[in-house]
Write an enzyme that holds these catalytic residues in place. Structure first.
Site, PDB file in Angstrom:
ATOM      1  N   ARG A  20      44.724 -51.104 -46.873  1.00 51.52           N
ATOM      2  CA  ARG A  20      46.161 -51.224 -46.615  1.00 51.52           C
ATOM      3  C   ARG A  20      46.538 -49.800 -46.219  1.00 51.52           C
ATOM      4  O   ARG A  20      47.159 -49.837 -45.039  1.00 51.52           O
ATOM      5  CB  ARG A  20      46.949 -51.684 -47.671  1.00 51.52           C
ATOM      6  CG  ARG A  20      46.816 -53.369 -48.037  1.00 51.52           C
ATOM      7  CD  ARG A  20      47.671 -53.621 -49.092  1.00 51.52           C
ATOM      8  NE  ARG A  20      47.128 -52.790 -50.352  1.00 51.52           N
ATOM      9  CZ  ARG A  20      48.246 -52.500 -51.088  1.00 51.52           C
ATOM     10  NH1 ARG A  20      49.464 -53.069 -51.315  1.00 51.52           N
ATOM     11  NH2 ARG A  20      47.773 -51.558 -52.312  1.00 51.52           N
ATOM     12  N   ASN A  38      48.388 -57.129 -49.770  1.00 54.04           N
ATOM     13  CA  ASN A  38      47.103 -57.602 -50.589  1.00 54.04           C
ATOM     14  C   ASN A  38      47.598 -58.993 -51.016  1.00 54.04           C
ATOM     15  O   ASN A  38      48.876 -59.259 -51.508  1.00 54.04           O
ATOM     16  CB  ASN A  38      46.863 -56.837 -51.777  1.00 54.04           C
ATOM     17  CG  ASN A  38      46.096 -55.401 -51.705  1.00 54.04           C
ATOM     18  OD1 ASN A  38      45.501 -55.451 -50.767  1.00 54.04           O
ATOM     19  ND2 ASN A  38      46.109 -54.750 -52.585  1.00 54.04           N
TER      20      ASN A  38
END
Length: 93
Positions: A20, A38
């Site tokens: 990320r 996520n």
């Protein structure tokens, strides 16, 4: 210069490897707005909005595996119309 938004689901070894954060860095470098998050199934959801050519560059980067520590097995993308105004590129929890 046309603006587009996509949503992508990235599968593989993409959680716990900085995916990320490096996606955020790459998206910011490309001048895109959106987020990376996520998901419960182990994937990462990415929403990216901006110039169509820059969004395509991010998709290509994601398909190439993102950060070195990650392993991308599959990526699904589709056009997206966010229900909110996106500013910047964030990491969501």
């Amino acid at each position: 210069m046309s603006n587009v938004c996509i949503i992508a689901w990235v599968y593989g070894r993409v959680q716990g490897v900085g995916f990320r954060y490096t996606t955020q860095h790459e998206a910011q470098r490309l001048g895109l707005t959106g987020y990376a998050k996520n998901m419960d199934d182990g994937s990462v959801e990415v929403v990216a909005c901006g110039d169509a050519a820059q969004v395509e560059k991010l998709i290509k980067w994601l398909k190439e595996g993102g950060p070195r520590s990650a392993r991308v097995d599959k990526i699904l993308t589709e056009p997206h119309s966010p229900r909110e105004t996106l500013t910047g590129f964030s990491i969501r929890y």
